[in-house]
Design an enzyme around this catalytic site. Structure first.
Site, PDB file in Angstrom:
ATOM      1  N   GLY A  86       0.812  -1.217   0.000  1.00 43.94           N
ATOM      2  CA  GLY A  86       0.000   0.000   0.000  1.00 43.94           C
ATOM      3  C   GLY A  86       0.845   1.267   0.000  1.00 43.94           C
ATOM      4  O   GLY A  86       2.085   1.222  -0.024  1.00 43.94           O
ATOM      5  N   ARG A  97      -5.796   2.620  18.508  1.00 41.10           N
ATOM      6  CA  ARG A  97      -5.388   3.932  19.034  1.00 41.10           C
ATOM      7  C   ARG A  97      -6.120   4.325  20.310  1.00 41.10           C
ATOM      8  O   ARG A  97      -5.568   5.034  21.152  1.00 41.10           O
ATOM      9  CB  ARG A  97      -5.638   5.014  17.975  1.00 41.10           C
ATOM     10  N   CYS A 125      -2.990  11.322  10.597  1.00 36.35           N
ATOM     11  CA  CYS A 125      -2.002  12.217   9.968  1.00 36.35           C
ATOM     12  C   CYS A 125      -2.304  13.707  10.153  1.00 36.35           C
ATOM     13  O   CYS A 125      -1.421  14.539   9.921  1.00 36.35           O
ATOM     14  CB  CYS A 125      -1.864  11.869   8.492  1.00 36.35           C
ATOM     15  N   GLN A 134      -6.505  18.442   3.207  1.00 36.35           N
ATOM     16  CA  GLN A 134      -5.729  17.211   3.215  1.00 36.35           C
ATOM     17  C   GLN A 134      -5.398  16.719   1.802  1.00 36.35           C
ATOM     18  O   GLN A 134      -6.238  16.703   0.909  1.00 36.35           O
ATOM     19  CB  GLN A 134      -6.488  16.125   4.000  1.00 36.35           C
ATOM     20  N   HIS A 194      -0.524  17.769   4.494  1.00 30.39           N
ATOM     21  CA  HIS A 194      -1.805  18.233   5.037  1.00 30.39           C
ATOM     22  C   HIS A 194      -1.573  19.606   5.687  1.00 30.39           C
ATOM     23  O   HIS A 194      -0.655  19.763   6.509  1.00 30.39           O
ATOM     24  CB  HIS A 194      -2.321  17.275   6.113  1.00 30.39           C
TER      25      HIS A 194
HETATM   26  P1  NAP Z   1      -3.623   1.233   0.997  1.00 30.48           P
HETATM   27  O1  NAP Z   1      -2.747   1.916  -0.016  1.00 30.48           O
HETATM   28  O2  NAP Z   1      -5.027   0.916   0.609  1.00 30.48           O
HETATM   29  O3  NAP Z   1      -2.872  -0.148   1.467  1.00 30.48           O
HETATM   30  C1  NAP Z   1      -3.516  -1.119   2.264  1.00 30.48           C
HETATM   31  C2  NAP Z   1      -2.594  -2.321   2.506  1.00 30.48           C
HETATM   32  O4  NAP Z   1      -3.332  -3.289   3.293  1.00 30.48           O
HETATM   33  C3  NAP Z   1      -2.143  -3.046   1.232  1.00 30.48           C
HETATM   34  O5  NAP Z   1      -0.812  -3.487   1.387  1.00 30.48           O
HETATM   35  C4  NAP Z   1      -3.080  -4.256   1.185  1.00 30.48           C
HETATM   36  O6  NAP Z   1      -2.516  -5.386   0.493  1.00 30.48           O
HETATM   37  C5  NAP Z   1      -3.214  -4.573   2.654  1.00 30.48           C
HETATM   38  N1  NAP Z   1      -4.392  -5.417   2.888  1.00 30.48           N
HETATM   39  C6  NAP Z   1      -5.673  -5.195   2.490  1.00 30.48           C
HETATM   40  N2  NAP Z   1      -6.457  -6.242   2.853  1.00 30.48           N
HETATM   41  C7  NAP Z   1      -5.661  -7.139   3.479  1.00 30.48           C
HETATM   42  C8  NAP Z   1      -5.866  -8.421   4.067  1.00 30.48           C
HETATM   43  N3  NAP Z   1      -7.091  -9.013   4.074  1.00 30.48           N
HETATM   44  N4  NAP Z   1      -4.812  -9.052   4.640  1.00 30.48           N
HETATM   45  C9  NAP Z   1      -3.574  -8.478   4.644  1.00 30.48           C
HETATM   46  N5  NAP Z   1      -3.312  -7.266   4.071  1.00 30.48           N
HETATM   47  C10 NAP Z   1      -4.333  -6.609   3.521  1.00 30.48           C
HETATM   48  O7  NAP Z   1      -3.730   2.090   2.328  1.00 30.48           O
HETATM   49  P2  NAP Z   1      -2.664   3.168   2.963  1.00 30.48           P
HETATM   50  O8  NAP Z   1      -2.993   4.556   2.557  1.00 30.48           O
HETATM   51  O9  NAP Z   1      -1.281   2.653   2.727  1.00 30.48           O
HETATM   52  O10 NAP Z   1      -3.029   3.099   4.520  1.00 30.48           O
HETATM   53  C11 NAP Z   1      -2.643   1.988   5.309  1.00 30.48           C
HETATM   54  C12 NAP Z   1      -3.059   2.203   6.761  1.00 30.48           C
HETATM   55  O11 NAP Z   1      -2.382   3.352   7.283  1.00 30.48           O
HETATM   56  C13 NAP Z   1      -4.557   2.469   6.926  1.00 30.48           C
HETATM   57  O12 NAP Z   1      -5.004   1.879   8.120  1.00 30.48           O
HETATM   58  C14 NAP Z   1      -4.627   3.992   6.973  1.00 30.48           C
HETATM   59  O13 NAP Z   1      -5.778   4.457   7.633  1.00 30.48           O
HETATM   60  C15 NAP Z   1      -3.342   4.327   7.727  1.00 30.48           C
HETATM   61  N6  NAP Z   1      -2.796   5.675   7.467  1.00 30.48           N
HETATM   62  C16 NAP Z   1      -2.632   6.140   6.194  1.00 30.48           C
HETATM   63  C17 NAP Z   1      -2.074   7.416   6.000  1.00 30.48           C
HETATM   64  C18 NAP Z   1      -1.852   8.003   4.626  1.00 30.48           C
HETATM   65  O14 NAP Z   1      -1.436   9.189   4.559  1.00 30.48           O
HETATM   66  N7  NAP Z   1      -2.058   7.267   3.517  1.00 30.48           N
HETATM   67  C19 NAP Z   1      -1.695   8.173   7.094  1.00 30.48           C
HETATM   68  C20 NAP Z   1      -1.864   7.648   8.381  1.00 30.48           C
HETATM   69  C21 NAP Z   1      -2.394   6.399   8.536  1.00 30.48           C
HETATM   70  P3  NAP Z   1      -2.917  -5.742  -1.054  1.00 30.48           P
HETATM   71  O15 NAP Z   1      -2.142  -4.789  -1.927  1.00 30.48           O
HETATM   72  O16 NAP Z   1      -2.471  -7.140  -1.200  1.00 30.48           O
HETATM   73  O17 NAP Z   1      -4.389  -5.552  -1.186  1.00 30.48           O
END
Ligand code: NAP
Length: 353
Positions: free
Chosen positions: A13, A111, A150, A177, A243
């Site tokens: 991700g 959290r 974030c 954001q 952000h």
């Molecule tokens: P993302 O791009 O949608 O990535 C999600 C990840 O979770 C992918 O590696 C996906 O793997 C994996 N996943 C989904 N279903 C799964 C399952 N059943 N078993 C194991 N792995 C699974 O999301 P992201 O933006 O990186 O965010 C990731 C987390 O960090 C979230 O909880 C989000 O709220 C948090 N977060 C994000 C940000 C930000 O700025 N983006 C900031 C703070 C916190 P596949 O590729 O195989 O589907």
């Protein structure tokens, strides 16, 4: 120099990719294992991930076979970083912690757990002692530490000096954001190009609640949350990274000379200065004098993306003080923040190899 083998859950991700990028050449941590969903498991990382970072995928990970996010497949790591989707993080993170593998997570799921530290090292490093209260594993070797939302991170970092000096009575903010905060592929281009979306589902309650835990006091093993209302409006804007927050604050004990407020930001000393943590910025807060700043495109990468930029500190007509805060959402607000948490946990000897 310590050296630890680490795993990354959710490695495919947006946040997982940022972990990989930031951990390249890290002096203490070496990526040993990558995990993602069953859709990706069994494939080489370069085939499973749609790489969106603006540097080449490191050769050290491109050939690694992606694993299922099951603790029995991660026996060769000292701890894991989690960038898991929140729909799956509860069970997977508990499985790892339950089998003695510490989890340093970005997901929201734990959290609010009263035994789980919600950690920003410059704001509440003492909260890591909560780990002792956790019961994820019988022997206490497995635990979970989270980093905040974030927006909550730059908000808490900017409120900390003000709360310490004047006491905060109430806060009103609007966040602008970046689209990278929605992961990949994120917001449809037809929704966001040339537009502002005035709602990010589920975001405002996190922004309103998390700073109160971060600014809370640890007393007899329990966090006494800070007690002031926060009113947040979270919007999505067509910015790639960074952000930006427009914040207005009312104080319990407002200074007679307003410029004490600016001095509070400038004179604030980080409690982790001097610990020599590799990802800690020398100046976690930077106050811009130029009223046009901070801007996401110009300043999100300052101090390798780990700084919270402050600007436009001014008296408020309503309440006491107004300012802008801005930080890189996937670095300071996600992967970089989690790596700094891990460094503090190593320094405090919660992580061992
Ligand atoms: P993302 O791009 O949608 O990535 C999600 C990840 O979770 C992918 O590696 C996906 O793997 C994996 N996943 C989904 N279903 C799964 C399952 N059943 N078993 C194991 N792995 C699974 O999301 P992201 O933006 O990186 O965010 C990731 C987390 O960090 C979230 O909880 C989000 O709220 C948090 N977060 C994000 C940000 C930000 O700025 N983006 C900031 C703070 C916190 P596949 O590729 O195989 O589907």
């Amino acid at each position: 120099m310590p050296n630890y083998n680490v795993g990354i859950l959710g490695a495919t991700g947006a946040v997982g990719q940022k972990f990989i990028r930031l951990l390249q050449n890290h002096p203490w941590f070496t990526i040993k294992a990558l995990g993602a969903s069953g859709r990706s498991a069994g494939k080489k990382y370069q085939e499973a991930a749609n790489w969106v970072e603006d540097v080449a995928m490191p050769e050290s990970v491109s050939g690694l076979i992606v694993r299922n996010c099951k603790s029995e497949e991660f026996h060769d790591v000292d701890f894991v970083f989690s960038g898991l989707d929140s729909s799956v993080a509860t069970e997977i993170e508990a499985d790892f912690a339950g089998t003695g593998i510490p989890v340093i997570s970005n997901a929201k799921n734990y959290r609010t757990d009263p035994t789980v530290p919600l950690l920003v090292p410059e704001v509440n490093p003492d909260h890591i002692a909560l780990i002792e209260k956790q019961k994820f594993s019988d022997d206490g070797k497995g635990w979970i530490v989270t980093n905040p939302n974030c927006v909550a991170i730059p908000l808490a970092m900017s409120l900390k000096p003000l709360h310490d000096r004047f006491g905060i009575d109430s806060v009103v903010l609007t966040s602008l954001q970046a689209i990278s905060g929605a992961g990949y592929p994120g917001v449809p281009s037809l929704d966001i190009l040339g537009n502002v979306i005035p709602l990010i589902g589920g975001e405002e309650p996190k922004i309103e609640a998390e700073p109160l835990k971060l600014l809370g006091e640890l007393k007899d093993g329990v966090i006494e949350h800070a007690d002031f209302p926060v009113q947040a409006t979270a919007t999505r804007v067509p910015v790639i990274n960074g952000h930006l927050l427009s914040v207005t604050v009312k104080f319990k004990d407002a200074p007679s000379d307003f410029w004490e407020v600016k001095k509070a930001f400038q004179e604030w000393k980080s409690p982790i200065a001097g610990l020599d943590l590799p990802s800690a910025p020398e100046y976690p807060l930077h106050v811009h004098e130029d009223e046009r700043y901070p801007q996401p495109r110009l300043h999100a990468d300052s101090a390798k993306g780990m700084q919270t930029a402050i600007g436009r500190v001014r008296p408020a007509n309503v309440m006491d003080a107004a300012y802008i805060a801005m930080a890189h959402n996937t670095v300071r607000g996600a992967a970089g923040g989690a790596i700094l948490n891990a460094e503090l946990l190593v320094k405090k000897e919660y992580i061992s190899s």
